[in-house]
Scaffold this motif. Structure first.
Motif, mmCIF file in Angstrom:
data_model
loop_
_atom_site.group_PDB
_atom_site.id
_atom_site.type_symbol
_atom_site.label_atom_id
_atom_site.label_comp_id
_atom_site.label_asym_id
_atom_site.label_seq_id
_atom_site.Cartn_x
_atom_site.Cartn_y
_atom_site.Cartn_z
ATOM 1 N N MET A 1 1.007 -1.178 0.120
ATOM 2 C CA MET A 1 0.038 0.051 -0.088
ATOM 3 C C MET A 1 0.737 1.397 0.103
ATOM 4 N N ALA A 2 0.552 2.381 -0.868
ATOM 5 C CA ALA A 2 1.334 3.202 -1.049
ATOM 6 C C ALA A 2 0.923 4.381 0.011
ATOM 7 N N LYS A 3 1.563 4.601 1.135
ATOM 8 C CA LYS A 3 1.189 5.457 2.060
ATOM 9 C C LYS A 3 2.161 6.633 1.898
ATOM 10 N N MET A 4 1.948 7.786 2.386
ATOM 11 C CA MET A 4 2.707 8.924 2.841
ATOM 12 C C MET A 4 3.886 8.453 3.558
ATOM 13 N N LEU A 5 3.429 7.665 4.728
ATOM 14 C CA LEU A 5 4.530 7.296 5.513
ATOM 15 C C LEU A 5 4.356 5.718 5.786
ATOM 16 N N ASP A 6 5.365 4.905 5.602
ATOM 17 C CA ASP A 6 5.430 3.650 5.229
ATOM 18 C C ASP A 6 5.765 2.778 6.713
ATOM 19 N N GLY A 7 5.975 3.546 7.808
ATOM 20 C CA GLY A 7 6.426 3.013 8.924
ATOM 21 C C GLY A 7 6.483 3.804 9.994
ATOM 22 N N PRO A 8 6.924 3.383 11.306
ATOM 23 C CA PRO A 8 6.891 4.526 12.336
ATOM 24 C C PRO A 8 7.778 5.773 12.020
ATOM 25 N N VAL A 9 7.780 6.854 13.204
ATOM 26 C CA VAL A 9 8.778 7.794 13.061
ATOM 27 C C VAL A 9 10.347 7.365 12.951
ATOM 28 N N PRO A 10 11.101 7.710 12.093
ATOM 29 C CA PRO A 10 12.660 7.314 12.086
ATOM 30 C C PRO A 10 13.268 7.306 13.160
ATOM 31 N N ASN A 11 14.118 6.561 13.897
ATOM 32 C CA ASN A 11 14.947 6.840 14.823
ATOM 33 C C ASN A 11 15.709 8.106 14.877
ATOM 34 N N GLY A 12 15.505 8.922 15.920
ATOM 35 C CA GLY A 12 16.109 10.354 15.787
ATOM 36 C C GLY A 12 15.426 11.475 15.331
ATOM 37 N N ALA A 13 14.343 11.156 14.558
ATOM 38 C CA ALA A 13 13.633 12.184 13.783
ATOM 39 C C ALA A 13 13.003 13.439 14.915
ATOM 40 N N ARG A 14 12.625 12.890 15.999
ATOM 41 C CA ARG A 14 12.360 13.843 16.979
ATOM 42 C C ARG A 14 13.117 14.508 17.717
ATOM 43 N N SER A 15 14.436 14.374 17.580
ATOM 44 C CA SER A 15 15.527 15.027 18.253
ATOM 45 C C SER A 15 15.416 16.713 17.934
ATOM 46 N N VAL A 16 15.783 17.470 18.846
ATOM 47 C CA VAL A 16 15.399 18.620 18.728
ATOM 48 C C VAL A 16 16.968 19.299 18.202
ATOM 49 N N SER A 17 17.757 18.600 18.010
ATOM 50 C CA SER A 17 18.992 19.026 17.517
ATOM 51 C C SER A 17 19.316 19.392 16.081
ATOM 52 N N SER A 158 -4.612 2.371 -0.604
ATOM 53 C CA SER A 158 -4.738 1.631 -1.678
ATOM 54 C C SER A 158 -6.219 2.077 -2.225
ATOM 55 N N ASN A 159 -6.506 1.637 -3.388
ATOM 56 C CA ASN A 159 -7.886 1.967 -4.146
ATOM 57 C C ASN A 159 -9.032 1.539 -3.062
ATOM 58 N N ASP A 160 -9.294 0.394 -2.796
ATOM 59 C CA ASP A 160 -10.270 0.217 -1.931
ATOM 60 C C ASP A 160 -10.306 1.193 -0.481
ATOM 61 N N LYS A 161 -9.381 1.208 -0.030
ATOM 62 C CA LYS A 161 -9.271 2.109 1.237
ATOM 63 C C LYS A 161 -9.657 3.420 0.783
ATOM 64 N N PHE A 162 -9.163 4.132 -0.191
ATOM 65 C CA PHE A 162 -9.432 5.529 -0.428
ATOM 66 C C PHE A 162 -10.823 5.588 -0.949
ATOM 67 N N MET A 163 -11.351 4.657 -1.669
ATOM 68 C CA MET A 163 -12.687 5.070 -1.966
ATOM 69 C C MET A 163 -13.608 4.589 -0.720
ATOM 70 N N ALA A 164 -13.298 3.937 0.410
ATOM 71 C CA ALA A 164 -14.217 3.940 1.396
ATOM 72 C C ALA A 164 -13.658 4.923 2.452
ATOM 73 N N GLY A 165 -12.638 5.937 2.272
ATOM 74 C CA GLY A 165 -12.104 6.737 3.026
ATOM 75 C C GLY A 165 -13.136 8.059 3.227
ATOM 76 N N ASN A 166 -12.535 8.917 4.101
ATOM 77 C CA ASN A 166 -13.427 10.193 4.291
ATOM 78 C C ASN A 166 -13.729 11.193 3.127
#
Length: 328
Positions: A1-17, A158-166
């Motif tokens: 399924m082609a999502k904008m984000l295909d998994g959890p937040v990458p390690n270290g991405a929330r660092s404020v550095s 996916s097409n099915d989920k998009f068609m059933a989406g908001n």
């Protein structure tokens, strides 16, 4: 399924550095942003900056987009579009509906309401449901902005989920007079941009003159680019790429999307405005509003018969694409 984000937040991405996490406001708190927070949200002037920092850190916890860290959600991208005052606001005041895709905390819609647009036909959509409550916390406007007008959805599902989406069930195909796509499509590679564009067109009203508009990063020579850490890898370890468009490649993509969706389009207006094309920004001043008449678009460009592909200002290879796609 082609999502904008295909998994959890990458390690270290929330660092404020990371360099895009700004620890202090400088020029981001423009005259327009302060005005909206003080006059629309009724936040006391001495509390505005503390309020912004608190909301930003909550949004960073939802997903650490660089635009969150850089306070870009205070910049009101729709209001900077060259057609905002001459075309968009008058149409909204006359009753047109508008959908803001990738709306984040609904900043562009709140600016439109403050500028006189009725809120009843304004809709926001984003991947993250948490943005809805945070938007009301930011703008303090539950009595004003309709609470059922934030639609959680993924235009790359996916097409099915998009068609059933908001978007397809609560709004439905062919319902939106105006669709805003600001700083959104350039997050994806070319196939997913084309897929998203085709689906966006399916949401557009069948009425001639219905339009899609927005802005995104652009280049003189179109190219695929690998993302940099921490967003450079997919969940399975592959390199994640995005596609940067020139005016010509962007127009062609929408022409292809129009054919795929069966939506007839007028010649597409795209302009690449490079750094230095307009007056230099001054601290606390949102120059995108003051210099709108110097921008590359006019209403004639939008509704005229000829294509509006132009380059403007500067000698660099990158800039911002302003675009409009109008149904014929």
């Amino acid at each position: 399924m082609a999502k904008m984000l295909d998994g959890p937040v990458p390690n270290g991405a929330r660092s404020v550095s990371w360099p895009w996490y700004h620890h202090e406001l400088t020029t981001e708190l423009t005259v327009d942003a302060r005005e909206l927070l003080e006059q629309y949200s009724k936040i006391p002037p001495e509390e505005v900056e503390t309020h912004i920092y608190r909301i930003r850190d909550k949004a960073w916890g939802i997903f650490p987009w660089p635009c969150i860290g850089e306070f870009w959600w205070l910049s009101f991208g729709l209001a900077k579009h060259p057609l905002y005052h001459t075309v968009i606001l008058p149409r909204l005041k006359s009753g047109d509906s508008l959908l803001d895709l990738g709306a984040c905390m609904g900043q562009d819609l709140r600016k439109a309401v403050f500028d006189g647009a009725p809120p009843g036909k304004l809709y926001a959509s984003d991947l993250f449901a948490e943005y809805e409550d945070l938007s009301y916390e930011l703008w303090r406007d539950r009595p004003i902005f309709p609470q059922h007008h934030f639609l959680v959805d993924d235009v790359l599902a996916s097409n099915d989920k998009f068609m059933a989406g908001n978007l397809m069930t609560r709004l439905g195909p062919g319902q939106m007079d105006i669709i805003v796509v600001n700083m959104f499509l350039h997050l994806f590679d070319y196939p997913n941009q084309l897929k998203a564009a085709t689906r966006i067109l399916r949401l557009l009203s069948a009425r001639p003159g219905s339009l899609i508009l927005g802005a995104q990063a652009g280049v003189v020579t179109p190219t695929a680019q690998p993302l940099k850490p921490p967003f450079d890898k997919t969940q399975d370890g592959a390199t994640r790429t995005i596609y940067r468009h020139s005016p010509g490649s962007f127009s062609k993509m929408w022409e292809d999307a129009g054919r795929a969706a069966g939506v007839p389009l007028r010649p597409i207006s795209v302009a690449l405005e490079k750094p230095g094309a307009s007056d230099a920004s001054q601290a606390g001043v949102d120059t995108g509003l003051e210099s709108v008449e110097k921008r590359p678009f006019t209403a004639e460009d939008l509704f005229g018969e000829g294509p509006g592909v132009r380059k403007r200002g500067g000698d660099g290879e990158t800039g911002r694409l302003y675009f409009s796609i109008v149904r014929s």
